[in-house]
Write an enzyme that holds these catalytic residues in place. Structure first.
Site, mmCIF file in Angstrom:
data_model
loop_
_atom_site.group_PDB
_atom_site.id
_atom_site.type_symbol
_atom_site.label_atom_id
_atom_site.label_comp_id
_atom_site.label_asym_id
_atom_site.label_seq_id
_atom_site.Cartn_x
_atom_site.Cartn_y
_atom_site.Cartn_z
ATOM 1 N N VAL A 1 2.759 1.683 -3.346
ATOM 2 C CA VAL A 1 1.927 2.113 -4.469
ATOM 3 C C VAL A 1 1.488 3.561 -4.279
ATOM 4 C CG1 VAL A 1 -0.357 1.813 -5.529
ATOM 5 C CG2 VAL A 1 1.128 -0.167 -5.195
ATOM 6 N N GLU A 2 1.133 3.928 -3.064
ATOM 7 C CA GLU A 2 0.594 5.268 -2.817
ATOM 8 C C GLU A 2 1.631 6.373 -2.976
ATOM 9 O OE1 GLU A 2 -2.385 6.320 -2.515
ATOM 10 O OE2 GLU A 2 -3.476 4.442 -2.289
ATOM 11 N N THR A 3 2.800 6.211 -2.343
ATOM 12 C CA THR A 3 3.741 7.346 -2.284
ATOM 13 C C THR A 3 5.212 6.965 -2.438
ATOM 14 O OG1 THR A 3 3.890 7.221 0.141
ATOM 15 C CG2 THR A 3 2.195 8.674 -0.772
ATOM 16 N N TYR B 1 -5.825 -1.720 -8.919
ATOM 17 C CA TYR B 1 -5.084 -1.178 -7.779
ATOM 18 C C TYR B 1 -4.774 -2.281 -6.768
ATOM 19 C CZ TYR B 1 -4.196 1.353 -3.433
ATOM 20 O OH TYR B 1 -3.637 1.791 -2.251
ATOM 21 N N ILE C 1 0.833 -1.212 0.000
ATOM 22 C CA ILE C 1 0.000 0.000 0.000
ATOM 23 C C ILE C 1 0.866 1.259 0.000
ATOM 24 C CG2 ILE C 1 -1.494 1.423 1.492
ATOM 25 C CD1 ILE C 1 -3.201 -0.561 0.183
#
Length: 309
Positions: free
Chosen positions: A93-95, A292, A90
């Site tokens: 992928v996010e940041t 996602y 997570i």
């Protein structure tokens, strides 16, 4: 200003403080355009999507993150039942583990979407109401915590910190996992790790359950239309899955809960399919996309593999 006065009264906030904060919000002309869905006929492509998130740079950053926060990830897995590799997936992928947390001032992004959401969007009224609620939560959170509402920067939708939490998610699910008495999703990797795990527990993550299984088709019995009708919501037992021509092998045949047939389109090539479990569905509560969720799962696995796990 009417919104500010109403918010201050309903939430018992300082009226002048709320007015001053809202009064400094700027309209961001690029943000409404970014909210519009892609043109109809745009082909989805899982392989292209995957390549954006699973690459050597992100995997190496994931290994460094896991090594630096090994004990915290283990503690989150112990307390919440969420595997370290899902948490690592997570945040990666996010940041890219905090490297790219967004450059839009959160107050501006949320205000733009709360008051100037694009009318041509197919769910404009619903989405505008959502962002008004997020702006309300952001201002309430800032007021209560003493955070300067002009300071945080995030995504064009107003998501914040290493895990890109919207304000409502911050209020409901974020935790002080480093024990310093405050929640900091921007600067504390421990708070980000604990908060992601807390989020998944709230959305019924099942410890020990796989996220998905391979699936093959019996073309003679295949009723793909019925299997895809519930979309990503797990709706079929192993038996009803098989009755509609979707077959599982090995341990998957003993899966106790409901399953969903997940279709990942590959542009002009044939789609890929997996059988998604309730844990796959839990990941889609973070971002409502099967593409996602699969990127999160596969990035976590790649990092775990590079760690030798």
């Amino acid at each position: 200003m009417r919104f500010a006065d109403d918010l201050a009264e309903r939430r018992d906030l300082n009226r002048e403080w709320v007015r001053q904060a809202i009064g400094q919000a700027a309209f961001l002309p690029s943000v409404p355009r970014l909210m519009l869905p892609p043109p109809t006929g745009t082909a989805k492509n899982w392989r292209a999507y995957r390549s954006r998130f699973i690459d050597p740079l992100r995997v190496r950053a994931g290994v460094r993150f896991w090594q630096a926060h090994r004990e915290t990830l283990a503690r989150a897995e112990q307390e919440y039942g969420v595997p370290a590799e899902i948490i690592v997936g997570i945040i990666g992928v996010e940041t890219i583990y905090g490297q790219q947390m967004g450059n839009f001032r959160v107050l501006d992004a949320l205000s733009t979407l709360a008051f100037d959401f694009p009318a041509e969007h197919p769910r404009a009224a619903e989405r505008q109401a959502f962002f008004r609620g997020e702006l309300e939560q952001f201002l309430s959170l800032s007021h209560r915590s003493g955070m300067d509402p002009l300071a945080p920067r995030g995504s064009y939708a107003g998501a914040m910190g290493m895990p890109q939490f919207m304000p409502t998610s911050w209020v409901r699910y974020a935790v002080d996992f480093d024990g310093d008495g405050r929640i900091d999703l921007f600067g504390s990797a421990a708070d980000a790790i604990g908060s992601v795990a807390s989020y998944f527990k709230a959305f019924n993550w099942q410890p020990g359950m796989p996220t998905h299984y391979p699936v093959r088709f019996d073309e003679g019995r295949l009723d793909k239309e019925a299997l895809l009708a519930p979309d990503i919501l797990p709706s079929f037992s192993v038996e009803s899955f098989a009755a509609k021509g979707a077959l599982l092998d090995g341990e998957a045949q003993k899966h106790p809960g409901p399953l969903a047939l997940i279709e990942l389109q590959n542009g002009e090539d044939p789609p890929s399919y997996v059988a998604g479990t309730e844990n796959f569905y839990a990941i889609t509560r973070y971002n409502w996309s099967s593409y996602y969720a699969m990127a999160v799962i596969e990035l976590g696995r790649e990092v775990a593999g590079a760690m030798g796990r």
